[in-house]
Design a protein around this motif. Structure first.
Motif, PDB file in Angstrom:
ATOM      1  N   LYS A   6      -0.303 -19.695 -25.857  1.00  0.00           N
ATOM      2  CA  LYS A   6       0.261 -18.051 -26.142  1.00  0.00           C
ATOM      3  C   LYS A   6       1.215 -17.847 -26.752  1.00  0.00           C
ATOM      4  CE  LYS A   6      -1.659 -16.314 -21.706  1.00  0.00           C
ATOM      5  NZ  LYS A   6      -1.248 -15.727 -20.233  1.00  0.00           N
ATOM      6  N   ILE A   7       1.363 -16.880 -27.699  1.00  0.00           N
ATOM      7  CA  ILE A   7       2.519 -16.495 -28.486  1.00  0.00           C
ATOM      8  C   ILE A   7       3.938 -16.736 -27.437  1.00  0.00           C
ATOM      9  CG2 ILE A   7       3.813 -15.086 -30.076  1.00  0.00           C
ATOM     10  CD1 ILE A   7       1.241 -14.137 -31.060  1.00  0.00           C
ATOM     11  N   GLY A   8       4.777 -17.339 -27.874  1.00  0.00           N
ATOM     12  CA  GLY A   8       6.108 -17.293 -26.867  1.00  0.00           C
ATOM     13  C   GLY A   8       5.999 -18.191 -25.558  1.00  0.00           C
ATOM     14  N   LEU A  14       3.927 -26.100 -22.642  1.00  0.00           N
ATOM     15  CA  LEU A  14       3.461 -26.905 -23.679  1.00  0.00           C
ATOM     16  C   LEU A  14       3.307 -28.487 -23.097  1.00  0.00           C
ATOM     17  CD1 LEU A  14       2.387 -27.034 -26.684  1.00  0.00           C
ATOM     18  CD2 LEU A  14       4.398 -27.583 -27.208  1.00  0.00           C
ATOM     19  N   ASN A  15       4.490 -28.773 -22.535  1.00  0.00           N
ATOM     20  CA  ASN A  15       4.462 -30.512 -22.000  1.00  0.00           C
ATOM     21  C   ASN A  15       3.652 -30.454 -20.875  1.00  0.00           C
ATOM     22  OD1 ASN A  15       6.371 -30.905 -23.765  1.00  0.00           O
ATOM     23  ND2 ASN A  15       8.415 -30.586 -22.486  1.00  0.00           N
ATOM     24  N   GLU A  35       3.329 -19.048 -35.482  1.00  0.00           N
ATOM     25  CA  GLU A  35       3.421 -18.102 -34.576  1.00  0.00           C
ATOM     26  C   GLU A  35       3.007 -18.723 -33.104  1.00  0.00           C
ATOM     27  OE1 GLU A  35       0.479 -14.984 -35.301  1.00  0.00           O
ATOM     28  OE2 GLU A  35       1.817 -14.055 -36.836  1.00  0.00           O
ATOM     29  N   ARG A  36       2.372 -19.310 -32.947  1.00  0.00           N
ATOM     30  CA  ARG A  36       1.934 -20.109 -31.773  1.00  0.00           C
ATOM     31  C   ARG A  36       1.543 -21.583 -31.864  1.00  0.00           C
ATOM     32  NH1 ARG A  36      -2.655 -17.013 -29.179  1.00  0.00           N
ATOM     33  NH2 ARG A  36      -2.014 -15.398 -30.601  1.00  0.00           N
ATOM     34  N   ASN A  37       1.605 -22.485 -30.922  1.00  0.00           N
ATOM     35  CA  ASN A  37       1.413 -23.781 -31.040  1.00  0.00           C
ATOM     36  C   ASN A  37      -0.004 -24.140 -30.537  1.00  0.00           C
ATOM     37  OD1 ASN A  37       4.018 -24.169 -32.008  1.00  0.00           O
ATOM     38  ND2 ASN A  37       4.879 -24.427 -29.966  1.00  0.00           N
ATOM     39  N   VAL A  38      -0.560 -25.260 -30.875  1.00  0.00           N
ATOM     40  CA  VAL A  38      -2.137 -25.727 -30.435  1.00  0.00           C
ATOM     41  C   VAL A  38      -1.942 -27.282 -30.027  1.00  0.00           C
ATOM     42  CG1 VAL A  38      -4.172 -26.312 -31.426  1.00  0.00           C
ATOM     43  CG2 VAL A  38      -3.123 -24.121 -32.068  1.00  0.00           C
ATOM     44  N   ARG A  60      -6.410 -19.751 -24.974  1.00  0.00           N
ATOM     45  CA  ARG A  60      -7.692 -20.084 -24.725  1.00  0.00           C
ATOM     46  C   ARG A  60      -8.153 -21.563 -25.018  1.00  0.00           C
ATOM     47  NH1 ARG A  60      -6.260 -17.328 -29.397  1.00  0.00           N
ATOM     48  NH2 ARG A  60      -7.336 -18.284 -31.373  1.00  0.00           N
ATOM     49  N   VAL A  61      -9.304 -22.083 -24.560  1.00  0.00           N
ATOM     50  CA  VAL A  61      -9.424 -23.486 -25.106  1.00  0.00           C
ATOM     51  C   VAL A  61     -10.788 -23.348 -25.509  1.00  0.00           C
ATOM     52  CG1 VAL A  61     -10.312 -25.514 -24.184  1.00  0.00           C
ATOM     53  CG2 VAL A  61      -8.347 -24.381 -22.751  1.00  0.00           C
TER      54      VAL A  61
END
Length: 336
Positions: A6-8, A14-15, A35-38, A60-61
Motif C-alpha cells: 500500500k502507499i505509505g 515491508l520487512n 509511490e509504492r514498493n513491491v 494486493r498479490v
C-alpha cells in the motif's frame, strides 16, 4: 508472486513480508517505486497467496506470468536507471560509451579516452581480455590492460567498462572496472552470470548472436536473482543469412524489450555492422527507436588496430557522428 504494498506502508511491514516470504521458501527482492514498493517473491516456495495478502501493508498479490520474474515489467512498471560511477543509463539522457575494441598500450588507451571524452562520450570501453574466434588472434593484455584502463580513467575522469570472460577472473576485474561487460559468447555462461549477480558492480549484458529476446531476458534474470539489480542490456546484432554486414542489427529488439522489461537497453552498432561506414546510420536508428545509449568502437589509428579495426571509427568520424545523434536525440525528446 508480486506483493504490491500500500502507499505509505512502513518499512517494518515491508520487512515482515520479506521474512514471511523466506519462511515460505521464496527469495524476496524489494523493488522500490516512486509511490509504492513491491516485493517479488521468487523461487519454488509454497504459493499460498492468501497468507501474504492478509498481512498488514499489503495492497494486493499478483502471480508473475513471465519466466523472467525480476526483469519483467510485471514486477516494476517504471523504467529502471542504472548508475555507473555517476553515469546514468535510462531516463531522458542518451549515454555513449566509446573506445577501442582492445587495450593495446597505455598510450593508445589514454589517447582514446581523451578523444572520446572531448567528443562527448560519458564512459570508456576497452577489452583487457578478448575472447577471439581464433586461438591465434590477439587475446588481450590481461591485468596489464586493466591497469592501463585505470590510468586512462585517472587522467580523463571517464569510468570504464571491460569484458570479463572467465569466472575465475571476476575478482581481478572487480578491482579495476566500474562496470562488468558480458560478451555475446558468454550470454549463457550461467556460472559467470551468477557470480556477477553476487557483486555490487553494474553489468553490461550483450545479447548472443543466436539468442532470442526471451533468452536474453532470462540471462539477465540470472544476475538479478542473485541480488544485483544494476543490469544494462545491449543489443549487438544477431546472426542471419546476410553477409554484407558482420551481424544483422535487430533494431526491433529495442521496442520489444521496452515493452517487456524495465531494464535500460543500449545498442552496439560496431559489432552489428562490422564496417565503420555503417555505424553512424545504425546509431541514429537506435536512438530513434528508443535506445538508452550506445557503445561504439573508436580507435586513434583503426588501420593498425590489433582487433576489429575495420569496424572502428577514427576520432574525426566519431565527433561527426556525435553531432548527428544529438540531433536525433532531441527529436525524440532526449538529450546528451
Amino acid at each position: 508472486m508480486i506483493v504490491v504494498m500500500k502507499i505509505g506502508a512502513s518499512d517494518a511491514q515491508l520487512n515482515r513480508i520479506c521474512s514471511k516470504g523466506e519462511e515460505m521458501g521464496f527469495k524476496p527482492h524489494v523493488i522500490y517505486g516512486k509511490e509504492r514498493n513491491v516485493v517479488g517473491l521468487v523461487g519454488l516456495g509454497k504459493s499460498e497467496m492468501g497468507i501474504i495478502e492478509d498481512m498488514e501493508g499489503v495492497d494486493r498479490v499478483l502471480p508473475i506470468t513471465k519466466p523472467y520474474k525480476l526483469a519483467s515489467k510485471e514486477v516494476k512498471k517504471e523504467y529502471s536507471t542504472v548508475d555507473v560511477s555517476g553515469v546514468q543509463f535510462g531516463g531522458e539522457e542518451i549515454t555513449v560509451i566509446a573506445g577501442p575494441c582492445a587495450v593495446e598500450s597505455e598510450e593508445q588507451i589514454v589517447k582514446s579516452a581523451q578523444y572520446v571524452k572531448a567528443a562527448g562520450a560519458k564512459m570508456l570501453r576497452g577489452g583487457a581480455f578478448k575472447p577471439r574466434t581464433s586461438p591465434y588472434s590477439f587475446q588481450g593484455l590481461g591485468e596489464e590492460g586493466l591497469k592501463y584502463l585505470s590510468q586512462a580513467r585517472e587522467e580523463t575522469g571517464l569510468p570504464f567498462t571491460t569484458e570479463v570472460v572467465n569466472p575465475r577472473d571476476v575478482d581481478l576485474v572487480y578491482k579495476y572496472t566500474d562496470m562488468f561487460q558480458v560478451g555475446a559468447r558468454n550470454i549463457q555462461n550461467f556460472a559467470l552470470l551468477t557470480l556477477l549477480g553476487q557483486t555490487d558492480k553494474p553489468v553490461l549484458l550483450k545479447r548472443g548472436m543466436a539468442t532470442t529476446i526471451d533468452e536474453f531476458l532470462m540471462a539477465a534474470e540470472y544476475i538479478l536473482s542473485e541480488g544485483n539489480k544494476n543490469v544494462v542490456l545491449c543489443e549487438r546484432g544477431i546472426r542471419t543469412f546476410e553477409t554484407a554486414t558482420r551481424n544483422t542489427l535487430d533494431i526491433s529488439c529495442i521496442p520489444v524489450v521496452k515493452e517487456r522489461s524495465h531494464l535500460p537497453i543500449i545498442i552496439d552498432p560496431s559489432h552489428a555492422a562490422g564496417h565503420w561506414h555503417y555505424v553512424p546510420a545504425l546509431s541514429k536508428a537506435a536512438i530513434a527507436v528508443g535506445a538508452d545509449g550506445l557503445i561504439v568502437e573508436v580507435h586513434p589509428d583503426p588501420e593498425n588496430a590489433l582487433s576489429d579495426g575495420a569496424q572502428s571509427l577514427n576520432p574525426d568520424e566519431f565527433i561527426k557522428m556525435m553531432g548527428q545523434i544529438r540531433t536525433v536525440a532531441l527529436s525524440v525528446g532526449k538529450h546528451m
